[in-house]
Design an enzyme around this catalytic site. Structure first.
Site, short mmCIF file in Angstrom:
data_model
loop_
_atom_site.label_atom_id
_atom_site.label_comp_id
_atom_site.label_asym_id
_atom_site.label_seq_id
_atom_site.Cartn_x
_atom_site.Cartn_y
_atom_site.Cartn_z
N ASP A 165 0.68 -1.37 0.12
CA ASP A 165 0.19 0.35 -0.30
C ASP A 165 1.19 0.82 0.16
OD1 ASP A 165 -2.08 1.06 0.13
OD2 ASP A 165 -1.78 1.12 2.45
N ASP A 205 -0.05 4.72 1.14
CA ASP A 205 -0.29 5.66 2.24
C ASP A 205 0.25 5.45 3.27
OD1 ASP A 205 -1.04 7.73 0.13
OD2 ASP A 205 -2.87 7.64 0.03
#
Length: 248
Positions: free
Chosen positions: A16, A18
């Site tokens: 991922d 963020d």
């Protein structure tokens, strides 16, 4: 139950973005707070926006889904609209686009840098020849990677733009992680996923990836484990420390 895959033995690692590679979660949180605080004040919503709302309704979800969930929690009913809605439109999409305008302004004025521990892990994976990808619900993944000078490190990016174009449902469904594994030409069972959001961890677990690493940036270790994380760390540098401490 089979033993989880060792991180640095993975055939590939899907990150991922963020809150995992870059602290953009902080920028997103500020953008959401600014936008929803103004919106709720204008609408006379009695329960103000709080940080808890970010983790409960917004973190890790596709932007418009998060807007709809938070508005529903406050009893605010607006039409869904279209992704092309202007950011002053009183629709779910318009409100989501309004937040993105705030986020883009913050990113442009302040820039972004990768977490040092995450960058060190990416460097180690490159040295080992382990392919990597970014899998993110955000439609800002490419601009963020570019701002962080990491765009050339991730030849595979499956983000909100790709998901919309391919008709892939967002996290906590596993589809975008499975698409990332497909584009890396690896079996999910032999790959690792690194996530900081409960919805992302749940998506990776649903996709039956060989190792799901949760990064606790505030949501809580227990919540990540309950969602399906095999391992929880406070920073990706912990993975390097574990490797150095392992028997040779």
């Amino acid at each position: 139950m089979s033993r989880p895959l060792e991180f640095f033995d993975a055939a590939a690692v899907l990150f991922d973005l963020d809150g995992v590679i870059t602290p953009t979660a902080e920028v997103h949180m500020r953008a959401w707070s600014t936008m929803f605080t103004e919106l709720f004040a204008a609408r006379g919503v009695r329960a103000p926006y709080s940080e808890r709302d970010y983790f409960q309704y917004l973190d890790g979800r596709p932007r418009y889904d998060g807007v709809a969930a938070l508005l529903f929690s406050r009893g605010v009913d607006v039409p869904w609209g279209e992704p092309s809605d202007p950011d002053d439109a009183d629709t779910v999409c318009g409100i989501g686009n309004r937040k993105n305008a705030v986020f883009s302004s913050l990113l442009e004025t302040e820039g972004i840098a990768a977490y040092p521990g995450s960058l060190a892990v990416i460097d180690r994976l490159a040295a080992l020849g382990i392919p990597v990808a970014v899998v993110s619900s955000s439609k800002n993944a490419v601009p963020v990677l570019t701002a962080a000078h990491l765009a050339d490190r991730f030849p595979v990016v499956v983000d909100g733009v790709v998901a919309e174009a391919e008709g892939l449902p967002g996290k906590p469904r596993p589809d975008i992680f499975l698409e990332g594994a497909r584009r890396l030409h690896v079996d999910p069972a032999g790959a690792a996923v690194v996530e900081d959001a409960v919805s992302g961890v749940a998506a990776a677990a649903a996709g039956r990836f060989g190792l799901v690493v949760g990064v606790d940036r505030g949501v809580g270790s227990e919540a990540l484990r309950d969602a399906g994380a095999d391992l929880v760390v406070g920073d990706l540098a912990d993975l390097l420390a574990e490797q150095k401490g392992a028997p040779q």
